[in-house]
Design a protein around this motif. Structure first.
Motif, PDB file in Angstrom:
ATOM      1  N   ILE A   2      33.396  49.939 -15.524  1.00  0.00           N
ATOM      2  CA  ILE A   2      33.717  51.170 -15.831  1.00  0.00           C
ATOM      3  C   ILE A   2      32.885  52.050 -14.637  1.00  0.00           C
ATOM      4  O   ILE A   2      33.394  52.980 -14.057  1.00  0.00           O
ATOM      5  CB  ILE A   2      33.841  51.692 -17.153  1.00  0.00           C
ATOM      6  CG1 ILE A   2      34.806  50.876 -17.887  1.00  0.00           C
ATOM      7  CG2 ILE A   2      34.274  53.249 -17.072  1.00  0.00           C
ATOM      8  CD1 ILE A   2      35.116  51.366 -19.196  1.00  0.00           C
ATOM      9  N   MET A   3      31.587  51.828 -14.810  1.00  0.00           N
ATOM     10  CA  MET A   3      30.546  52.655 -14.150  1.00  0.00           C
ATOM     11  C   MET A   3      30.847  52.399 -12.709  1.00  0.00           C
ATOM     12  O   MET A   3      30.630  53.395 -11.826  1.00  0.00           O
ATOM     13  CB  MET A   3      29.101  52.279 -14.512  1.00  0.00           C
ATOM     14  CG  MET A   3      28.709  52.621 -15.909  1.00  0.00           C
ATOM     15  SD  MET A   3      28.981  54.365 -16.345  1.00  0.00           S
ATOM     16  CE  MET A   3      28.014  55.238 -14.959  1.00  0.00           C
ATOM     17  N   GLN A   4      31.064  51.072 -11.989  1.00  0.00           N
ATOM     18  CA  GLN A   4      31.352  50.802 -10.689  1.00  0.00           C
ATOM     19  C   GLN A   4      32.647  51.518 -10.340  1.00  0.00           C
ATOM     20  O   GLN A   4      32.753  52.139  -9.267  1.00  0.00           O
ATOM     21  CB  GLN A   4      31.397  49.556 -10.447  1.00  0.00           C
ATOM     22  CG  GLN A   4      30.093  48.688 -10.754  1.00  0.00           C
ATOM     23  CD  GLN A   4      30.150  47.073 -10.764  1.00  0.00           C
ATOM     24  OE1 GLN A   4      31.034  46.626 -10.972  1.00  0.00           O
ATOM     25  NE2 GLN A   4      28.886  46.566 -10.553  1.00  0.00           N
ATOM     26  N   ALA A   5      33.443  51.659 -11.287  1.00  0.00           N
ATOM     27  CA  ALA A   5      34.903  52.354 -10.837  1.00  0.00           C
ATOM     28  C   ALA A   5      34.488  53.705 -10.749  1.00  0.00           C
ATOM     29  O   ALA A   5      35.296  54.401  -9.954  1.00  0.00           O
ATOM     30  CB  ALA A   5      36.152  51.816 -11.915  1.00  0.00           C
ATOM     31  N   LEU A   6      34.140  54.160 -11.578  1.00  0.00           N
ATOM     32  CA  LEU A   6      33.437  55.716 -11.405  1.00  0.00           C
ATOM     33  C   LEU A   6      32.756  56.252 -10.201  1.00  0.00           C
ATOM     34  O   LEU A   6      33.129  57.081  -9.566  1.00  0.00           O
ATOM     35  CB  LEU A   6      32.671  56.205 -12.784  1.00  0.00           C
ATOM     36  CG  LEU A   6      33.395  56.407 -13.958  1.00  0.00           C
ATOM     37  CD1 LEU A   6      32.500  56.834 -15.232  1.00  0.00           C
ATOM     38  CD2 LEU A   6      34.596  57.439 -14.049  1.00  0.00           C
ATOM     39  N   ALA A   7      31.662  55.132  -9.834  1.00  0.00           N
ATOM     40  CA  ALA A   7      31.058  55.345  -8.696  1.00  0.00           C
ATOM     41  C   ALA A   7      31.993  55.587  -7.383  1.00  0.00           C
ATOM     42  O   ALA A   7      31.996  56.188  -6.638  1.00  0.00           O
ATOM     43  CB  ALA A   7      29.959  54.284  -8.517  1.00  0.00           C
ATOM     44  N   GLY A   9      35.211  55.782  -7.478  1.00  0.00           N
ATOM     45  CA  GLY A   9      36.146  56.917  -7.395  1.00  0.00           C
ATOM     46  C   GLY A   9      35.424  58.333  -7.058  1.00  0.00           C
ATOM     47  O   GLY A   9      36.043  59.298  -6.306  1.00  0.00           O
ATOM     48  N   LEU A  10      34.241  58.625  -7.428  1.00  0.00           N
ATOM     49  CA  LEU A  10      33.367  59.881  -6.997  1.00  0.00           C
ATOM     50  C   LEU A  10      32.864  59.508  -5.452  1.00  0.00           C
ATOM     51  O   LEU A  10      33.347  60.714  -4.745  1.00  0.00           O
ATOM     52  CB  LEU A  10      32.100  59.736  -7.829  1.00  0.00           C
ATOM     53  CG  LEU A  10      31.146  60.858  -7.437  1.00  0.00           C
ATOM     54  CD1 LEU A  10      31.714  62.142  -7.658  1.00  0.00           C
ATOM     55  CD2 LEU A  10      29.868  60.758  -8.148  1.00  0.00           C
ATOM     56  N   THR A 146      41.216  65.187  -7.252  1.00  0.00           N
ATOM     57  CA  THR A 146      41.458  64.320  -8.205  1.00  0.00           C
ATOM     58  C   THR A 146      42.480  63.206  -7.959  1.00  0.00           C
ATOM     59  O   THR A 146      42.032  61.856  -8.497  1.00  0.00           O
ATOM     60  CB  THR A 146      42.198  64.988  -9.437  1.00  0.00           C
ATOM     61  OG1 THR A 146      41.523  66.244  -9.642  1.00  0.00           O
ATOM     62  CG2 THR A 146      42.392  64.211 -10.747  1.00  0.00           C
ATOM     63  N   PHE A 149      40.090  60.684  -6.545  1.00  0.00           N
ATOM     64  CA  PHE A 149      39.181  59.971  -7.328  1.00  0.00           C
ATOM     65  C   PHE A 149      39.902  59.014  -8.186  1.00  0.00           C
ATOM     66  O   PHE A 149      39.181  57.887  -8.475  1.00  0.00           O
ATOM     67  CB  PHE A 149      38.752  61.016  -8.440  1.00  0.00           C
ATOM     68  CG  PHE A 149      38.077  60.444  -9.561  1.00  0.00           C
ATOM     69  CD1 PHE A 149      36.595  60.158  -9.395  1.00  0.00           C
ATOM     70  CD2 PHE A 149      38.744  60.333 -10.814  1.00  0.00           C
ATOM     71  CE1 PHE A 149      35.998  59.773 -10.367  1.00  0.00           C
ATOM     72  CE2 PHE A 149      37.871  59.785 -11.862  1.00  0.00           C
ATOM     73  CZ  PHE A 149      36.644  59.425 -11.898  1.00  0.00           C
ATOM     74  N   PHE A 153      39.093  54.870  -8.655  1.00  0.00           N
ATOM     75  CA  PHE A 153      38.775  54.404  -9.916  1.00  0.00           C
ATOM     76  C   PHE A 153      39.757  53.366 -10.476  1.00  0.00           C
ATOM     77  O   PHE A 153      39.252  52.302 -10.939  1.00  0.00           O
ATOM     78  CB  PHE A 153      38.734  55.716 -11.158  1.00  0.00           C
ATOM     79  CG  PHE A 153      38.561  55.338 -12.444  1.00  0.00           C
ATOM     80  CD1 PHE A 153      37.092  55.093 -12.975  1.00  0.00           C
ATOM     81  CD2 PHE A 153      39.571  55.255 -13.388  1.00  0.00           C
ATOM     82  CE1 PHE A 153      36.949  54.838 -14.234  1.00  0.00           C
ATOM     83  CE2 PHE A 153      39.371  54.602 -14.605  1.00  0.00           C
ATOM     84  CZ  PHE A 153      38.142  54.725 -15.055  1.00  0.00           C
ATOM     85  N   LEU A 157      38.669  49.435 -11.133  1.00  0.00           N
ATOM     86  CA  LEU A 157      38.814  48.826 -12.496  1.00  0.00           C
ATOM     87  C   LEU A 157      39.952  47.935 -12.573  1.00  0.00           C
ATOM     88  O   LEU A 157      39.592  46.910 -13.331  1.00  0.00           O
ATOM     89  CB  LEU A 157      39.271  50.085 -13.290  1.00  0.00           C
ATOM     90  CG  LEU A 157      39.098  49.855 -14.866  1.00  0.00           C
ATOM     91  CD1 LEU A 157      37.730  49.796 -15.330  1.00  0.00           C
ATOM     92  CD2 LEU A 157      39.829  51.006 -15.668  1.00  0.00           C
TER      93      LEU A 157
END
Length: 265
Positions: A2-7, A9-10, A146, A149, A153, A157
């Motif tokens: 999840i953290m990698q997907a957030l990274a 996406g950001l 968005t 992003f 994400f 994921l």
């Protein structure tokens, strides 16, 4: 994951933020991949993949409202899959191409929606509703960022494990073919760039660079350093010629004025 997907996406949102506000060039593959590498904790790998992808997309330019390939999105996902799937840069280049084409389709869909808002923008201006105009503009920008992003994400994921399994199961022959193809794509990018820049006055510089690589085994960094020095010399020469022409024109104007005053007297 999840953290990698957030990274990722950001990274997509940041890259498109730089393209939306001021066309700062954040969507170039070199910058996009570096941003992605930093957010994933692998800045060196990000710059390495970005350099490879920059050569591929070097000749890809947006003409008016037409975007042939979304090289920013290709740079983000090419770098992300290279890092997360521990793939070679050649595989990253191959994976980047379809995502760049997908990015073009997504942007066209967004542009279709954004264009439909023009009448509302015009109505707000005609009614002098500046606050409503600003809110609509920020809504449009928020949807834009968005959207990218969520693309980054959700893709990471749901798709990283599948991509990693695919890369690990690629036969050796196919991997070799991808390596060869990845080596040819930078030449294609350079060829596309040369189509727009080629001029007989620039031909000597092209052959100088070719000779330095072919005969003296120069690296790209060495060629870039020498090219920058030659560019500075060319600029200095042009500025000197411009100043000389300007002084000559001023002297000629002064002489002509004196002659006219002599005959008028």
């Amino acid at each position: 994951m999840i953290m990698q997907a957030l990274a990722v996406g950001l990274a997509c949102a940041l890259v498109k933020f730089g393209a939306w506000w001021g066309a700062m060039g954040w969507d170039r593959p070199m910058v996009a991949s570096t941003i992605t590498g930093i957010l994933l904790g692998h800045p060196v790998e990000g710059m390495t993949v970005g350099a490879a992808l920059e050569l591929v997309y070097m000749g890809t330019q947006s003409m008016g409202g037409v975007l042939p390939q979304d090289y920013g999105l290709g740079g983000v996902f090419g770098c992300a899959f290279a890092i997360l799937a521990t793939a070679k840069p050649s595989v990253a280049v191959a994976l980047s191409i379809p995502f760049s084409m997908l990015g073009t389709l997504i942007y066209d869909l967004f542009k279709f929606w954004a264009t439909s808002l023009i009448t509302r923008f015009q109505k707000h201006l005609e009614d002098h509703q500046i606050g409503a105009f600003k809110r609509l503009w920020f809504t449009q920008a928020t949807v834009y960022l968005t959207m990218y992003f969520l693309i980054g994400f959700i893709s990471i994921l749901l798709g990283t494990n599948a991509i990693k399994a695919l890369v690990n199961n690629i036969p050796t022959a196919v991997m070799s073919s991808l390596t060869v193809a990845a080596g040819m794509l930078p030449a294609l990018g350079m060829a596309l760039l040369m189509i727009t820049l080629w001029d007989k006055k620039l031909a000597p510089y092209f052959f100088i660079g070719f000779g330095l690589v072919a005969f003296f085994k120069g690296t790209l960094i060495e060629i870039a350093f020498l090219g920058a020095a030659i560019a500075v010399l060319a600029i200095i020469g042009q500025l000197t010629n411009h100043k000389t022409d300007k002084v000559a024109a001023t002297t000629e104007d002064a002489t002509t004025s004196e002659e006219e005053d002599f005959y008028n007297d």
